[in-house]
Scaffold this motif. Structure first.
Motif, mmCIF file in Angstrom:
data_model
loop_
_atom_site.group_PDB
_atom_site.id
_atom_site.type_symbol
_atom_site.label_atom_id
_atom_site.label_comp_id
_atom_site.label_asym_id
_atom_site.label_seq_id
_atom_site.Cartn_x
_atom_site.Cartn_y
_atom_site.Cartn_z
ATOM 1 N N ALA A 116 50.791 38.096 55.539
ATOM 2 C CA ALA A 116 49.807 39.155 55.670
ATOM 3 C C ALA A 116 49.501 39.698 54.290
ATOM 4 C CB ALA A 116 50.355 40.260 56.564
ATOM 5 N N LEU A 117 48.280 40.180 54.090
ATOM 6 C CA LEU A 117 47.878 40.670 52.780
ATOM 7 C C LEU A 117 48.425 42.068 52.549
ATOM 8 C CD1 LEU A 117 44.180 39.516 52.529
ATOM 9 C CD2 LEU A 117 46.235 38.388 51.686
ATOM 10 N N VAL A 118 48.876 42.319 51.326
ATOM 11 C CA VAL A 118 49.293 43.648 50.908
ATOM 12 C C VAL A 118 48.702 43.889 49.541
ATOM 13 C CG1 VAL A 118 51.438 43.580 52.188
ATOM 14 C CG2 VAL A 118 51.418 42.824 49.818
ATOM 15 N N ALA A 145 56.741 40.530 48.930
ATOM 16 C CA ALA A 145 55.537 41.327 48.763
ATOM 17 C C ALA A 145 54.799 40.963 47.484
ATOM 18 C CB ALA A 145 55.895 42.810 48.761
ATOM 19 N N LEU A 146 55.540 40.564 46.467
ATOM 20 C CA LEU A 146 54.912 40.198 45.204
ATOM 21 C C LEU A 146 53.995 38.996 45.371
ATOM 22 C CD1 LEU A 146 54.667 40.544 42.152
ATOM 23 C CD2 LEU A 146 56.655 39.062 41.918
ATOM 24 N N GLY A 147 54.468 37.962 46.075
ATOM 25 C CA GLY A 147 53.632 36.800 46.330
ATOM 26 C C GLY A 147 52.401 37.152 47.137
ATOM 27 N N LEU A 148 52.567 38.071 48.084
ATOM 28 C CA LEU A 148 51.424 38.484 48.880
ATOM 29 C C LEU A 148 50.411 39.242 48.044
ATOM 30 C CD1 LEU A 148 53.218 39.589 52.162
ATOM 31 C CD2 LEU A 148 52.217 37.375 51.592
ATOM 32 N N ALA A 149 50.879 39.979 47.047
ATOM 33 C CA ALA A 149 49.955 40.683 46.145
ATOM 34 C C ALA A 149 49.140 39.688 45.340
ATOM 35 C CB ALA A 149 50.729 41.611 45.217
ATOM 36 N N ALA A 150 49.765 38.598 44.906
ATOM 37 C CA ALA A 150 49.022 37.559 44.182
ATOM 38 C C ALA A 150 47.989 36.913 45.099
ATOM 39 C CB ALA A 150 49.994 36.513 43.640
ATOM 40 N N LYS A 151 48.351 36.694 46.359
ATOM 41 C CA LYS A 151 47.393 36.132 47.316
ATOM 42 C C LYS A 151 46.223 37.081 47.529
ATOM 43 C CE LYS A 151 47.137 33.771 51.764
ATOM 44 N NZ LYS A 151 45.825 34.294 52.147
ATOM 45 N N ALA A 152 46.525 38.371 47.593
ATOM 46 C CA ALA A 152 45.462 39.357 47.754
ATOM 47 C C ALA A 152 44.510 39.335 46.565
ATOM 48 C CB ALA A 152 46.058 40.750 47.926
ATOM 49 N N ASP A 205 38.340 52.014 34.539
ATOM 50 C CA ASP A 205 38.062 51.470 33.206
ATOM 51 C C ASP A 205 38.222 49.960 33.140
ATOM 52 O OD1 ASP A 205 40.796 51.455 33.565
ATOM 53 O OD2 ASP A 205 41.268 52.015 31.495
ATOM 54 N N GLY A 206 38.424 49.320 34.312
ATOM 55 C CA GLY A 206 38.682 47.878 34.288
ATOM 56 C C GLY A 206 37.614 47.044 34.947
ATOM 57 N N ALA A 207 36.445 47.617 35.173
ATOM 58 C CA ALA A 207 35.374 46.862 35.828
ATOM 59 C C ALA A 207 35.089 45.572 35.071
ATOM 60 C CB ALA A 207 34.108 47.714 35.915
ATOM 61 N N GLY A 208 34.969 44.488 35.826
ATOM 62 C CA GLY A 208 34.677 43.194 35.214
ATOM 63 C C GLY A 208 35.898 42.390 34.850
ATOM 64 N N THR A 209 37.092 42.960 35.031
ATOM 65 C CA THR A 209 38.317 42.218 34.761
ATOM 66 C C THR A 209 38.451 41.077 35.758
ATOM 67 O OG1 THR A 209 39.395 44.231 33.960
ATOM 68 C CG2 THR A 209 40.821 42.378 34.556
ATOM 69 N N LYS A 210 38.736 39.894 35.260
ATOM 70 C CA LYS A 210 38.808 38.716 36.126
ATOM 71 C C LYS A 210 39.956 37.817 35.705
ATOM 72 C CE LYS A 210 36.706 36.110 39.346
ATOM 73 N NZ LYS A 210 36.319 36.577 40.690
ATOM 74 N N GLY A 211 40.723 37.358 36.671
ATOM 75 C CA GLY A 211 41.796 36.412 36.396
ATOM 76 C C GLY A 211 41.389 35.003 36.792
ATOM 77 N N VAL A 212 41.879 34.035 36.032
ATOM 78 C CA VAL A 212 41.722 32.620 36.378
ATOM 79 C C VAL A 212 43.134 32.064 36.480
ATOM 80 C CG1 VAL A 212 40.746 30.396 35.738
ATOM 81 C CG2 VAL A 212 39.555 32.502 35.101
ATOM 82 N N GLN A 253 40.694 38.591 47.429
ATOM 83 C CA GLN A 253 39.749 39.682 47.215
ATOM 84 C C GLN A 253 38.820 39.433 46.028
ATOM 85 O OE1 GLN A 253 42.187 43.211 46.941
ATOM 86 N NE2 GLN A 253 43.010 42.927 49.002
ATOM 87 N N GLY A 254 38.928 38.251 45.434
ATOM 88 C CA GLY A 254 37.993 37.881 44.391
ATOM 89 C C GLY A 254 38.323 38.364 43.002
ATOM 90 N N HIS A 255 39.524 38.920 42.803
ATOM 91 C CA HIS A 255 39.906 39.378 41.467
ATOM 92 C C HIS A 255 40.440 38.230 40.600
ATOM 93 C CE1 HIS A 255 39.184 43.423 42.713
ATOM 94 N NE2 HIS A 255 40.105 43.377 43.653
ATOM 95 N N ALA A 256 40.713 37.091 41.233
ATOM 96 C CA ALA A 256 41.166 35.912 40.492
ATOM 97 C C ALA A 256 40.675 34.668 41.210
ATOM 98 C CB ALA A 256 42.686 35.897 40.374
ATOM 99 N N ASN A 257 40.311 33.659 40.440
ATOM 100 C CA ASN A 257 39.981 32.350 40.977
ATOM 101 C C ASN A 257 41.125 31.393 40.680
ATOM 102 O OD1 ASN A 257 37.406 33.210 41.782
ATOM 103 N ND2 ASN A 257 36.534 32.730 39.768
ATOM 104 N N ALA A 258 41.475 30.567 41.649
ATOM 105 C CA ALA A 258 42.552 29.608 41.456
ATOM 106 C C ALA A 258 41.995 28.249 41.047
ATOM 107 C CB ALA A 258 43.372 29.470 42.734
#
Length: 468
Positions: A442-444, A259-266, A227-234, A270-275
């Protein structure tokens, strides 16, 4: 009404959160009666507001020893020390039982409005230290009351006073007008209303600390869902991206924090957020559709977003302490003895130096700021730091200076070098692939239900280098 003799009075503890309740347990262990004044309807009221977020500290690291001793006498058993509680778990399984054991020593719906010396405003010197403290507070129905105290421990935290989105420490122009689309908390995306608010939307996340990591991981998890298709973070950062931007990764001695920082990197990779780097928000405008446009101090205008999650840290509310003589660092608003040890402009990786009642003391003898509030605007506070603080302070109030001075505090390293002040330079560290302490991460992937994201109340969102 004349105040009783100081030695007959309780110690007033402001706040029935993790540090305040632990302080009460240590005071009782010293034979001193505490009186805890809590503004909320229940113990741990602030923690309950982020009940959906999991701590990156285990149960073994968030239960105070004196509190556990007190709870054990009532038949309480600590949860598995190797597991990670959520904020809700922490409140329901530890803080509430502890408040129940303390009984009527805890007064709820009691908002402290002022603290002073009896008969002495902050100007008067005469016999000042011989006068007990007087604490004014209001009840939920508006009734006013005062109590006298031999000492005051302020453990009220900073949760109620988040920092604004504006890059200068002030609210950005238009920030208040856009309040309907801005939150200063990590949203609970399991809540249907919150999920609907962010699903399929473009959301700016402002901040560079653990709370921002958590929000990015949650939004990425939503984007992957049906139900979250199109969700995008900036992701809006005031500095550049370097190898240490995402924390210590596998070099962090708190694995869940790494691991939390690695999740943000992922989420970014993976294109779910642009920095967006080196961006300090000066203005927030609305477009013709009511969406928000962030304008930077350098004139950059970002593409419109539907929502903003501002996680730029917290700051202490010192207004009700105005009649006391506090010694606070002019930058951090932390006790002057503690500030050099936690200053994010200078503090590098490694542990925070041991500190207790001496670093937490003020010109006004007998008053202490502990827990999150003791750090002022500095980030990266851990619960175990607060436990050691209140142990030392309680011993000092009891007159046991030997025990109070025997401060032993060893905190886990983050694997990140350098101070956050350096990182505020947008160009600092650009191209640094590995960071100075940590291996290349490493990505998680971390989902909303995985028990490792950081608690916003443990680590404010303003970043910082150490797990202090």
């Amino acid at each position: 009404m004349n105040a009783p003799a100081t030695t007959e009075l309780p110690v007033v503890v402001i706040g029935a959160g993790p540090a305040g309740l632990a302080a009460a347990a240590h005071l009782l262990d010293q034979g001193i009666e505490p009186l805890i004044l809590e503004a909320g309807h229940r113990a741990g009221a602030a923690v309950r507001e982020w009940a959906h977020v999991r701590l990156f500290s285990t149960w073994g690291e968030v239960v105070d020893p004196a509190a556990e001793k007190l709870l054990a006498s009532a038949g309480w058993t600590r949860p598995d020390p190797a597991t990670y509680p959520s904020g809700g778990d922490w409140a329901e399984q530890y803080l509430q039982p502890l408040a129940d054991v303390l009984g009527d020593r805890v007064r709820l719906d009691a908002t402290v409005t002022g603290v002073s010396r009896t008969g002495r405003d902050r100007i008067v010197d005469a016999d000042r230290e011989q006068q007990p403290f007087v604490v004014h507070f209001t009840h939920a129905d508006g009734r006013e009351e005062r109590v006298f105290a031999r000492s005051v421990i302020d453990a009220s935290g900073t949760w109620a006073t988040p920092s604004p989105a504006g890059g200068s420490g002030l609210a950005a122009l238009g920030e208040q007008a856009a309040a309907d689309r801005i939150t200063y908390r990590v949203p609970d995306l399991k809540d249907p209303a919150a999920r609907a608010r962010y699903a399929g939307k473009r959301t700016a996340v402002i901040g560079s600390g653990a709370s921002a990591f958590t929000a990015l991981a949650y939004l990425a998890d939503l984007a992957r869902s049906g139900d979250g298709a199109g969700t995008k973070g900036v992701w809006i950062l005031r500095r550049g991206i370097s190898g240490s931007t995402f924390g210590g990764g596998e070099a962090d001695q708190l694995p869940a924090r790494g691991a939390l920082g690695l999740a943000a990197k992922a989420a970014v990779d993976q294109g779910h957020a642009n920095a967006v780097t080196g961006f300090r928000t000066e203005k927030i405008e609305r477009d013709a559709d009511g969406r928000l446009i962030l304008v930077g101090e350098d004139g950059r205008r970002l593409d419109a977003v539907d929502e903003v999650i501002a996680l730029t840290g917290f700051r202490p509310d010192l207004s009700f302490l105005n009649e006391l003589r506090l010694g606070l660092d002019e930058r951090l608003q932390a006790p002057t003895g503690l500030a050099p040890l936690i200053d994010p402009n200078q503090h590098s990786c490694g542990t925070v130096y041991p500190h207790g009642h001496r670093e937490l003391s003020h010109p006004e003898q007998g008053v202490y700021l502990v827990g999150m509030k003791s750090y002022g605007r500095a980030p990266t506070f851990l619960a175990m730091t607060g436990h050691e603080q209140v142990r030392s302070v309680s011993a000092a109030i009891a007159g046991d200076t030997v025990s109070a001075d025997r401060v032993e505090l060893t905190l886990p390293e983050t694997g990140v070098c350098g101070g956050a002040g350096l990182f505020d330079d947008p160009t600092a560290g650009q191209g640094d692939e590995g960071g100075c302490c940590a291996p290349a991460p490493a990505l998680v992937q971390i989902s909303v239900g995985t028990p490792v994201p950081a608690a916003a109340a443990e680590i404010p969102a303003s970043g910082g280098c150490c797990g202090s």
